[in-house]
Design a protein around this motif. Sequence first.
Motif, PDB file in Angstrom:
ATOM      1  N   MET A   1     -12.273   6.094  -6.002  1.00 52.26           N
ATOM      2  CA  MET A   1     -12.112   7.448  -6.452  1.00 52.26           C
ATOM      3  C   MET A   1     -11.922   8.358  -5.272  1.00 52.26           C
ATOM      4  N   PHE A   2     -12.486   8.039  -4.151  1.00 51.88           N
ATOM      5  CA  PHE A   2     -12.331   8.863  -2.973  1.00 51.88           C
ATOM      6  C   PHE A   2     -11.031   8.595  -2.253  1.00 51.88           C
ATOM      7  N   VAL A   3     -10.384   7.489  -2.543  1.00 53.68           N
ATOM      8  CA  VAL A   3      -9.281   7.094  -1.691  1.00 53.68           C
ATOM      9  C   VAL A   3      -8.010   6.839  -2.481  1.00 53.68           C
ATOM     10  N   THR A   4      -6.889   7.072  -1.853  1.00 51.36           N
ATOM     11  CA  THR A   4      -5.613   6.817  -2.490  1.00 51.36           C
ATOM     12  C   THR A   4      -4.520   6.774  -1.445  1.00 51.36           C
ATOM     13  N   GLY A   5      -3.413   6.180  -1.737  1.00 53.10           N
ATOM     14  CA  GLY A   5      -2.313   6.258  -0.791  1.00 53.10           C
ATOM     15  C   GLY A   5      -1.527   4.989  -0.618  1.00 53.10           C
ATOM     16  N   THR A   6      -0.479   5.101   0.161  1.00 53.69           N
ATOM     17  CA  THR A   6       0.395   3.973   0.385  1.00 53.69           C
ATOM     18  C   THR A   6       0.441   3.561   1.841  1.00 53.69           C
ATOM     19  N   MET A   7       0.136   4.468   2.765  1.00 48.18           N
ATOM     20  CA  MET A   7       0.197   4.141   4.189  1.00 48.18           C
ATOM     21  C   MET A   7      -0.964   3.248   4.561  1.00 48.18           C
ATOM     22  N   GLN A   8      -0.687   2.142   5.221  1.00 53.27           N
ATOM     23  CA  GLN A   8      -1.745   1.257   5.647  1.00 53.27           C
ATOM     24  C   GLN A   8      -1.502   0.861   7.085  1.00 53.27           C
ATOM     25  N   PRO A   9      -2.580   0.647   7.838  1.00 51.22           N
ATOM     26  CA  PRO A   9      -2.420   0.289   9.238  1.00 51.22           C
ATOM     27  C   PRO A   9      -1.759  -1.077   9.389  1.00 51.22           C
ATOM     28  N   PRO A  10      -1.130  -1.341  10.535  1.00 50.21           N
ATOM     29  CA  PRO A  10      -0.495  -2.626  10.760  1.00 50.21           C
ATOM     30  C   PRO A  10      -1.482  -3.768  10.567  1.00 50.21           C
ATOM     31  N   GLY A  11      -1.024  -4.818   9.903  1.00 56.17           N
ATOM     32  CA  GLY A  11      -1.856  -5.980   9.676  1.00 56.17           C
ATOM     33  C   GLY A  11      -2.896  -5.780   8.598  1.00 56.17           C
ATOM     34  N   THR A  36     -16.599  -1.910   2.209  1.00 54.88           N
ATOM     35  CA  THR A  36     -17.618  -2.424   1.300  1.00 54.88           C
ATOM     36  C   THR A  36     -17.104  -2.481  -0.131  1.00 54.88           C
ATOM     37  N   VAL A  37     -16.379  -1.465  -0.544  1.00 51.48           N
ATOM     38  CA  VAL A  37     -15.859  -1.414  -1.912  1.00 51.48           C
ATOM     39  C   VAL A  37     -14.711  -2.405  -2.099  1.00 51.48           C
ATOM     40  N   ASP A  38     -13.905  -2.599  -1.079  1.00 49.50           N
ATOM     41  CA  ASP A  38     -12.766  -3.528  -1.132  1.00 49.50           C
ATOM     42  C   ASP A  38     -13.282  -4.964  -0.996  1.00 49.50           C
ATOM     43  N   THR A  39     -13.935  -5.465  -2.043  1.00 48.46           N
ATOM     44  CA  THR A  39     -14.627  -6.751  -1.966  1.00 48.46           C
ATOM     45  C   THR A  39     -13.695  -7.941  -1.784  1.00 48.46           C
ATOM     46  N   ASP A  40     -12.462  -7.838  -2.254  1.00 46.57           N
ATOM     47  CA  ASP A  40     -11.546  -8.970  -2.068  1.00 46.57           C
ATOM     48  C   ASP A  40     -10.776  -8.877  -0.755  1.00 46.57           C
ATOM     49  N   ARG A  41     -11.079  -7.831   0.037  1.00 47.99           N
ATOM     50  CA  ARG A  41     -10.476  -7.631   1.368  1.00 47.99           C
ATOM     51  C   ARG A  41      -8.950  -7.578   1.309  1.00 47.99           C
ATOM     52  N   SER A  42      -8.428  -7.001   0.239  1.00 49.17           N
ATOM     53  CA  SER A  42      -6.977  -6.926   0.060  1.00 49.17           C
ATOM     54  C   SER A  42      -6.361  -5.723   0.759  1.00 49.17           C
ATOM     55  N   GLY A  43      -7.174  -4.767   1.156  1.00 52.57           N
ATOM     56  CA  GLY A  43      -6.653  -3.557   1.767  1.00 52.57           C
ATOM     57  C   GLY A  43      -6.412  -2.447   0.767  1.00 52.57           C
ATOM     58  N   ALA A  44      -6.771  -2.688  -0.493  1.00 50.05           N
ATOM     59  CA  ALA A  44      -6.641  -1.677  -1.538  1.00 50.05           C
ATOM     60  C   ALA A  44      -7.777  -1.872  -2.528  1.00 50.05           C
ATOM     61  N   ALA A  47      -9.437  -0.872  -9.804  1.00 52.98           N
ATOM     62  CA  ALA A  47     -10.326  -0.166 -10.727  1.00 52.98           C
ATOM     63  C   ALA A  47     -11.647  -0.910 -10.887  1.00 52.98           C
ATOM     64  N   VAL A  48     -11.613  -2.217 -10.962  1.00 59.24           N
ATOM     65  CA  VAL A  48     -12.834  -3.006 -11.120  1.00 59.24           C
ATOM     66  C   VAL A  48     -13.721  -2.882  -9.879  1.00 59.24           C
ATOM     67  N   GLU A  49     -13.131  -2.913  -8.686  1.00 59.42           N
ATOM     68  CA  GLU A  49     -13.913  -2.746  -7.458  1.00 59.42           C
ATOM     69  C   GLU A  49     -14.544  -1.358  -7.412  1.00 59.42           C
TER      70      GLU A  49
END
Length: 190
Positions: A1-11, A36-44, A47-49
């Motif tokens: 809820m606090f975060v949104t966007g398309t830009m992601q750091p390299p890698g 911590t919230v990104d439990t699957d470490r996908s970088g995004a 809704a379930v997370e």
Amino acid sequence: MFVTGTMQPPGYGGGHRGYQGPPPGADPQLWSWFSTVDTDRSGAITAVELERALVNGDWTPFDLDTVKLLMTIFDTDRSGTIGFNEDWQNVFKHFDRDRSGSIDGGELRDALGQFGYNLSPPLLDLVQRKYASTVASRGGPPPGISFDRFVRACVVVKQLSEAFGKLDTDRDGWIQINYDQFMQTVLSLP
């Protein structure tokens, strides 16, 4: 809820599982929360997370439909997930309803309430006084809570609420602790 966007750091994200640390210029505490919230470490964050990470004022979990609604507010690229970089700026813009460039008391109340933190008027006033600037910077926003201070205020309210929740074992909104317990709880916050 606090975060949104398309830009992601390299890698980071884009099919790459796991990541090394915060992107350049990222607030370490915000990055820690995001990681911590990104439990699957996908970088995004899905809704379930996000649902797993949020609680109501009475410590019950957020309804998944409500989380999905919140995600539609901040998922600007309509990917179904929210990333790290644009995130807080979009949240800030969403709650800065008068487009002044700062968050006033009413906007702060609305933001924290939407995040599930229904603070009493005296506590809201205290948060506002602690994080607001009383003078406008030259060419900057008017007095109020600036973007960076808004992020900090939200993170601190979340951390303190979680710390209280751990001590409020019977979930009645009351805790009985001594000074040492209180200090250990507050000083152990990240």
